[in-house]
Design a protein around this motif. Structure first.
Motif, PDB file in Angstrom:
ATOM      1  N   HIS A   1      32.602  35.758  46.032  1.00 14.90           N
ATOM      2  CA  HIS A   1      34.051  35.972  46.051  1.00 14.90           C
ATOM      3  C   HIS A   1      34.773  34.918  45.212  1.00 14.90           C
ATOM      4  CE1 HIS A   1      33.808  38.375  50.078  1.00 14.90           C
ATOM      5  NE2 HIS A   1      33.720  39.167  49.032  1.00 14.90           N
TER       6      HIS A   1
ATOM      7  N   LYS B   1      30.056  38.722  39.189  1.00 19.92           N
ATOM      8  CA  LYS B   1      31.285  39.241  38.578  1.00 19.92           C
ATOM      9  C   LYS B   1      31.087  39.509  37.093  1.00 19.92           C
ATOM     10  CE  LYS B   1      35.080  37.469  36.134  1.00 19.92           C
ATOM     11  NZ  LYS B   1      35.477  38.751  35.639  1.00 19.92           N
TER      12      LYS B   1
ATOM     13  N   ASN C   1      34.430  42.872  38.691  1.00 19.55           N
ATOM     14  CA  ASN C   1      35.131  42.366  39.879  1.00 19.55           C
ATOM     15  C   ASN C   1      34.930  43.242  41.114  1.00 19.55           C
ATOM     16  OD1 ASN C   1      36.150  40.176  38.537  1.00 19.55           O
ATOM     17  ND2 ASN C   1      38.146  41.093  38.126  1.00 19.55           N
ATOM     18  N   ARG C   2      35.067  44.558  40.945  1.00 18.86           N
ATOM     19  CA  ARG C   2      34.995  45.441  42.103  1.00 18.86           C
ATOM     20  C   ARG C   2      33.630  45.365  42.770  1.00 18.86           C
ATOM     21  NH1 ARG C   2      37.076  51.440  41.237  1.00 18.86           N
ATOM     22  NH2 ARG C   2      38.951  50.198  40.827  1.00 18.86           N
ATOM     23  N   MET C   3      32.567  45.422  41.962  1.00 15.04           N
ATOM     24  CA  MET C   3      31.217  45.353  42.507  1.00 15.04           C
ATOM     25  C   MET C   3      30.957  43.990  43.154  1.00 15.04           C
ATOM     26  SD  MET C   3      28.549  47.169  42.950  1.00 15.04           S
ATOM     27  CE  MET C   3      26.801  47.031  43.312  1.00 15.04           C
TER      28      MET C   3
ATOM     29  N   MET D   1      33.156  41.993  44.611  1.00 15.50           N
ATOM     30  CA  MET D   1      33.838  41.889  45.899  1.00 15.50           C
ATOM     31  C   MET D   1      33.080  42.658  46.983  1.00 15.50           C
ATOM     32  SD  MET D   1      36.226  39.822  45.391  1.00 15.50           S
ATOM     33  CE  MET D   1      37.067  39.926  46.952  1.00 15.50           C
ATOM     34  N   TYR D   2      32.613  43.861  46.652  1.00 16.77           N
ATOM     35  CA  TYR D   2      31.839  44.625  47.638  1.00 16.77           C
ATOM     36  C   TYR D   2      30.507  43.934  47.937  1.00 16.77           C
ATOM     37  CZ  TYR D   2      35.025  48.605  47.593  1.00 16.77           C
ATOM     38  OH  TYR D   2      36.117  49.418  47.739  1.00 16.77           O
TER      39      TYR D   2
ATOM     40  N   VAL E   1      34.955  35.664  41.525  1.00 14.76           N
ATOM     41  CA  VAL E   1      35.965  36.664  41.155  1.00 14.76           C
ATOM     42  C   VAL E   1      37.331  35.999  41.048  1.00 14.76           C
ATOM     43  CG1 VAL E   1      37.159  38.769  41.872  1.00 14.76           C
ATOM     44  CG2 VAL E   1      34.677  38.564  42.191  1.00 14.76           C
TER      45      VAL E   1
END
Length: 321
Positions: A83, A100, A105-107, A109-110, A86
């Motif tokens: 995290h 990241k 970014n999306r991947m 964070m998940y 990101v």
């Protein structure tokens, strides 16, 4: 005693932790599995698992229970790093591309969420209300600390109190939780648990201050990321805050620190910080925390684990990466 000697003495149990780390992030989702194991493969000092295992030496050492705790805390730490990268828009960690940078970014964070969730699933196997309350409160504080750090990016008017609260939540809290939960799982006496908690907390404060010094003084090869990375990203650490208050060039420094900072401004800002005495001030504060860390061990039995914790404290304070 060298750090590698301590690793070697705990090798069989650390190997269990390493296997569990990879087992816990297994998932049929191919990209999620790749992203989750990416940071684990990059290695790390595994300080948190070592703290858990050594704390367990002061009570009833149950390798299965202790390695579950050690694995869960390392997973939580790994999730925060994913995290962080990101938030910081970081391209490198430990010398390798971040999750990241590799997956976006999306991947990322998940992936961080998934790793954290796997840690909580693992830790739920230990039925101890005090244990779960302490861990839950710590995670809340860690997240609050991350939000505060984002709020204070490029804020040249923050003070020492804000910085110390931030590094408490960023680093010291999870190290204190590592020694505390290791002691609780091992059914240590209350006074032993409190001493180990103080040790972990003060070691964590020193650890982060040394990290902040190294960010400005170590080579990019040793750091695994660019020199002065924190300053470039707006995370103003103790040496920078000292320079903003005491440097004869503090007005120039303040003018250089902003969201659109150029590389030339970053280089000049780092020079001003180094010339200000801020690095020396930070070192003195780290030394004071380390003295408190070592004093916390004085009331503990003089067993091998005590000597190993002492050696780790010296490593933290003397490391160059």
């Amino acid at each position: 005693m060298k750090l590698m000697d301590i690793y070697f003495s705990l090798k069989s149990d650390i190997d269990v932790v390493e296997r569990r780390l990879h087992d816990e992030v297994h998932t049929p989702q191919r990209n999620l599995k790749k992203a989750s194991t990416h940071l684990l493969k990059a290695g790390g000092k595994r300080i948190r698992p070592i703290f858990v295992l050594l704390a367990g030496k002061f009570g009833n050492y149950d390798v299965d229970r202790l390695t579950k705790v050690a694995t869960a805390l390392e997973l939580i730490h790994s999730a925060t790093l994913v995290h962080d990268d990101v938030i910081d828009d970081a391209a490198l960690r430990r010398g390798t591309p971040t999750v990241k940078a590799e997956w976006g970014n999306r991947m990322a964070m998940y992936t961080g969420d998934f790793i954290l969730a796997r840690a909580l699933v693992l830790i739920s196997e230990l039925p101890n209300v005090q244990f779960h309350q302490l861990l839950s409160k710590s995670i809340v504080s860690i997240v609050e600390g991350e939000i505060e750090q984002i709020r204070d990016f490029y804020n040249v008017d923050q003070n020492l109190r804000v910085y110390l609260r931030r590094i408490k939540r960023k680093t010291a809290l999870l190290l204190a939780v590592s020694t505390t939960l290791g002691a609780i799982v091992a059914d240590c006496k209350a006074e032993t648990t409190r001493a180990l908690e103080r040790y972990g907390y003060f070691a964590g404060m020193a650890f982060q201050i040394i990290d902040d010094i190294l960010d400005l003084t170590a080579t990019s090869k040793k750091l695994g990321k660019p020199v002065g990375n924190d300053l470039r990203q707006g995370n103003l650490t103790l040496p920078v805050l000292y320079a903003l208050e005491h440097s004869p060039e503090r007005d120039v420094l303040r003018a250089h620190i902003h969201r659109d900072m150029t590389e030339a401004q970053a280089v000049e800002a780092i020079r001003i910080v180094k010339a200000s005495g801020g690095l020396e001030y930070a070192r003195q504060l780290a030394d004071r925390y380390m003295e408190k860390c070592l004093r916390a061990l004085e009331g503990l039995p003089q067993i091998e684990a005590t000597r190993q914790l002492t050696a780790i404290a010296h490593f933290i304070n003397e490391r160059d990466h």
